[in-house]
Motif scaffolding. Structure first.
Motif, PDB file in Angstrom:
ATOM      1  N   VAL A 141       3.886  -8.087   2.154  1.00 50.28           N
ATOM      2  CA  VAL A 141       2.712  -7.568   2.164  1.00 50.28           C
ATOM      3  C   VAL A 141       2.391  -6.645   3.191  1.00 50.28           C
ATOM      4  N   TYR A 142       2.903  -6.859   4.436  1.00 57.46           N
ATOM      5  CA  TYR A 142       2.838  -6.025   5.614  1.00 57.46           C
ATOM      6  C   TYR A 142       3.469  -4.731   5.298  1.00 57.46           C
ATOM      7  N   TRP A 143       4.696  -4.706   4.677  1.00 53.58           N
ATOM      8  CA  TRP A 143       5.054  -3.303   4.411  1.00 53.58           C
ATOM      9  C   TRP A 143       4.522  -2.577   3.448  1.00 53.58           C
ATOM     10  N   GLN A 144       3.861  -3.286   2.501  1.00 51.25           N
ATOM     11  CA  GLN A 144       3.179  -2.659   1.568  1.00 51.25           C
ATOM     12  C   GLN A 144       1.882  -1.779   2.007  1.00 51.25           C
ATOM     13  N   ARG A 145       1.278  -2.652   2.998  1.00 54.99           N
ATOM     14  CA  ARG A 145       0.210  -2.104   3.382  1.00 54.99           C
ATOM     15  C   ARG A 145       0.456  -0.657   4.205  1.00 54.99           C
ATOM     16  N   ILE A 146       1.604  -0.787   4.844  1.00 60.82           N
ATOM     17  CA  ILE A 146       1.913   0.628   5.733  1.00 60.82           C
ATOM     18  C   ILE A 146       2.256   1.473   4.740  1.00 60.82           C
ATOM     19  N   ASP A 147       2.895   1.340   3.737  1.00 59.83           N
ATOM     20  CA  ASP A 147       3.246   2.186   2.640  1.00 59.83           C
ATOM     21  C   ASP A 147       2.060   2.736   1.997  1.00 59.83           C
ATOM     22  N   ASP A 148       0.886   1.937   1.719  1.00 61.53           N
ATOM     23  CA  ASP A 148      -0.052   2.456   1.310  1.00 61.53           C
ATOM     24  C   ASP A 148      -0.824   3.404   2.154  1.00 61.53           C
ATOM     25  N   ALA A 149      -1.010   3.082   3.503  1.00 60.06           N
ATOM     26  CA  ALA A 149      -1.603   4.003   4.408  1.00 60.06           C
ATOM     27  C   ALA A 149      -0.529   5.182   4.556  1.00 60.06           C
ATOM     28  N   LEU A 150       0.763   5.207   4.233  1.00 58.34           N
ATOM     29  CA  LEU A 150       1.360   6.399   4.581  1.00 58.34           C
ATOM     30  C   LEU A 150       1.344   7.362   3.431  1.00 58.34           C
ATOM     31  N   LYS A 151       1.054   6.767   2.094  1.00 56.48           N
ATOM     32  CA  LYS A 151       0.744   7.416   0.910  1.00 56.48           C
ATOM     33  C   LYS A 151      -0.439   8.094   0.910  1.00 56.48           C
ATOM     34  N   ALA A 152      -1.409   7.362   1.531  1.00 55.26           N
ATOM     35  CA  ALA A 152      -2.720   8.112   1.852  1.00 55.26           C
ATOM     36  C   ALA A 152      -2.528   9.471   2.631  1.00 55.26           C
ATOM     37  N   PHE A 153      -1.890   9.213   3.733  1.00 54.89           N
ATOM     38  CA  PHE A 153      -1.657  10.141   4.764  1.00 54.89           C
ATOM     39  C   PHE A 153      -0.732  11.603   4.075  1.00 54.89           C
ATOM     40  N   VAL A 154       0.276  11.236   3.444  1.00 52.80           N
ATOM     41  CA  VAL A 154       1.047  12.171   2.628  1.00 52.80           C
ATOM     42  C   VAL A 154      -0.085  13.087   1.664  1.00 52.80           C
ATOM     43  N   LEU A 155      -0.850  12.434   0.941  1.00 52.36           N
ATOM     44  CA  LEU A 155      -1.653  13.025  -0.056  1.00 52.36           C
ATOM     45  C   LEU A 155      -2.703  13.933   0.823  1.00 52.36           C
ATOM     46  N   ASP A 156      -3.171  13.270   1.888  1.00 49.16           N
ATOM     47  CA  ASP A 156      -4.200  13.925   2.477  1.00 49.16           C
ATOM     48  C   ASP A 156      -3.779  15.411   3.079  1.00 49.16           C
ATOM     49  N   VAL A 157      -2.391  15.518   3.469  1.00 54.31           N
ATOM     50  CA  VAL A 157      -2.007  16.799   4.178  1.00 54.31           C
ATOM     51  C   VAL A 157      -2.130  17.948   3.117  1.00 54.31           C
ATOM     52  N   LYS A 158      -1.894  17.701   2.018  1.00 53.68           N
ATOM     53  CA  LYS A 158      -1.994  18.608   0.622  1.00 53.68           C
ATOM     54  C   LYS A 158      -3.452  19.280   0.640  1.00 53.68           C
ATOM     55  N   ARG A 159      -4.450  18.404   1.072  1.00 54.36           N
ATOM     56  CA  ARG A 159      -5.869  18.711   0.800  1.00 54.36           C
ATOM     57  C   ARG A 159      -6.368  19.972   1.592  1.00 54.36           C
ATOM     58  N   LYS A 160      -7.376  20.658   1.367  1.00 54.33           N
ATOM     59  CA  LYS A 160      -7.787  21.763   1.763  1.00 54.33           C
ATOM     60  C   LYS A 160      -8.498  21.583   3.216  1.00 54.33           C
ATOM     61  N   ASN A 161      -9.299  20.512   3.227  1.00 53.75           N
ATOM     62  CA  ASN A 161      -9.964  19.934   4.365  1.00 53.75           C
ATOM     63  C   ASN A 161      -9.003  19.057   5.172  1.00 53.75           C
ATOM     64  N   PHE A 162      -7.770  19.084   5.214  1.00 56.61           N
ATOM     65  CA  PHE A 162      -6.794  18.263   6.033  1.00 56.61           C
ATOM     66  C   PHE A 162      -7.012  18.330   7.558  1.00 56.61           C
ATOM     67  N   ASN A 163      -7.356  17.318   8.414  1.00 56.43           N
ATOM     68  CA  ASN A 163      -7.579  17.586   9.741  1.00 56.43           C
ATOM     69  C   ASN A 163      -5.975  17.552  10.628  1.00 56.43           C
ATOM     70  N   ALA A 164      -5.516  18.513  10.579  1.00 54.81           N
ATOM     71  CA  ALA A 164      -4.296  18.653  11.171  1.00 54.81           C
ATOM     72  C   ALA A 164      -4.186  18.118  12.565  1.00 54.81           C
ATOM     73  N   LYS A 165      -5.124  18.699  13.342  1.00 56.18           N
ATOM     74  CA  LYS A 165      -5.579  18.421  14.693  1.00 56.18           C
ATOM     75  C   LYS A 165      -5.234  16.877  14.878  1.00 56.18           C
ATOM     76  N   LEU A 166      -6.130  16.373  14.335  1.00 51.69           N
ATOM     77  CA  LEU A 166      -6.108  14.697  14.421  1.00 51.69           C
ATOM     78  C   LEU A 166      -4.947  14.164  13.859  1.00 51.69           C
ATOM     79  N   ALA A 167      -4.391  14.781  12.837  1.00 50.30           N
ATOM     80  CA  ALA A 167      -2.853  13.982  12.370  1.00 50.30           C
ATOM     81  C   ALA A 167      -1.932  14.400  13.438  1.00 50.30           C
TER      82      ALA A 167
END
Length: 313
Positions: A141-167
């Motif tokens: 459960v713990y590792w799945q939660r982190i993987d879900d968070a990193l998945k959202a992070f990965v998808l966000d990088v490719k978005r037009k409005n990605f906040n690279a500075k905050l990342a």
């Protein structure tokens, strides 16, 4: 980020030696706190800064909070004079600080931490978690939660409005924290480490994954070092003000608040300050100090340099 962490660990013998000497009287297998605060993106400041204050858990939270509230009832930005009582705590035998000054012109090491680098790092972390999750008796459960968070992070990088500075702020903070974890773990073999950070937008991103990235960086670097005495230690507790809906850690983060404010304000190499309160902190907590360390990070597309700044009177 592993390269940055390696740079810090490979080039910190004086810091490690000073911390070892400062904390030599305390036995292994005890409890430690790490308090952190940041000053990033303020156009009125000379630098971006990340400050971490390590303390032995030598008293109750209640007594600690009462002392800080009494000697420094306000954050540094809300007062015109620095607290001598708080500075005294920064200099006491149970405290050791490490502050990072990141060159403003580097834009949080933008040439080194590109969007592609962020995407590749998060993808690699997910692959690592997948391999760990396949091991027997793991907390899926713990590792799945982190993987879900990193998945959202990965998808966000490719978005037009990605906040690279905050990342980049997320990844830098996690890497600096992992460096502190590794150093303290090597020297004192803690029973547990509690990391309390000031409330910041970067910790609310992707289900507070900044904490988890720091933890994973620590685990990987520790495994490569071959210095694992007990794989179940240290235990970790992560928190920020009102993370649980009720606990206010304002006094705890006032210690790094002073140092982050100072490190953001100081103009290098001219050694100028915008206000006398910063000169007071610098003179009383930094000059000739062996337990309040400042590391300057310089970055370009060619290389990153980490160097300790030492100030003598």
């Amino acid at each position: 980020m592993f390269n940055l962490l390696k740079l810090l660990t490979d080039n910190s013998p004086s810091l490690t030696g000073d911390m070892k000497e400062w904390f030599k009287q305390y036995r292994p297998d005890t409890a430690w706190n790490i308090y952190s605060d940041y000053c990033v993106g303020n156009p009125e400041k000379a630098n971006d800064s990340f400050s971490f204050v390590i303390t032995l858990k030598h008293d109750t939270d209640k007594n600690f909070s009462e002392y800080i509230a009494n000697v420094a009832p306000k954050d540094l930005k809300k007062t015109r004079q620095a607290s001598e009582g708080l500075i005294s705590y920064l200099n006491c035998p149970v405290a050791f600080s490490v502050s990072f000054i990141v060159e403003r012109e580097s834009k949080l090491l933008r040439d080194f931490i590109t969007d592609d680098d962020i995407h590749g790092f998060c993808t690699g972390m997910r692959e690592l978690i997948a391999s760990w999750s396949a091991e027997p008796n793991v907390d899926e459960v713990y590792w799945q939660r982190i993987d879900d968070a990193l998945k959202a992070f990965v998808l966000d990088v490719k978005r037009k409005n990605f906040n690279a500075k905050l990342a980049r702020q997320v990844l830098l903070t996690s890497t600096f924290a992992a460096f502190i974890f590794l150093t303290l773990n090597k020297l004192k073999e803690p029973a547990y480490i509690r990391w309390i950070t000031d409330r910041d937008a970067m910790f609310e991103m992707y289900n507070e994954v900044a904490f988890d990235i720091a933890f994973i960086l620590f685990l990987v670097a520790r495994s490569y070092s071959g210095e694992i005495i007990d794989p179940n230690k240290p235990k970790y507790i992560f928190a920020y003000p009102f993370m649980d809906g009720k606990t206010d850690y304002s006094e705890h983060v006032r210690l790094p608040d002073y140092l982050a404010g100072l490190c953001a304000d100081i103009k290098l190499p001219s050694m100028e300050f915008s206000h006398a309160k910063f000169e007071q902190i610098f003179g009383d907590a930094i000059i000739n100090s062996t337990n309040n360390v400042i590391i300057q990070m310089l970055g370009s597309s060619e290389k990153i340099t980490a160097r300790r700044l030492v100030f003598k009177s």
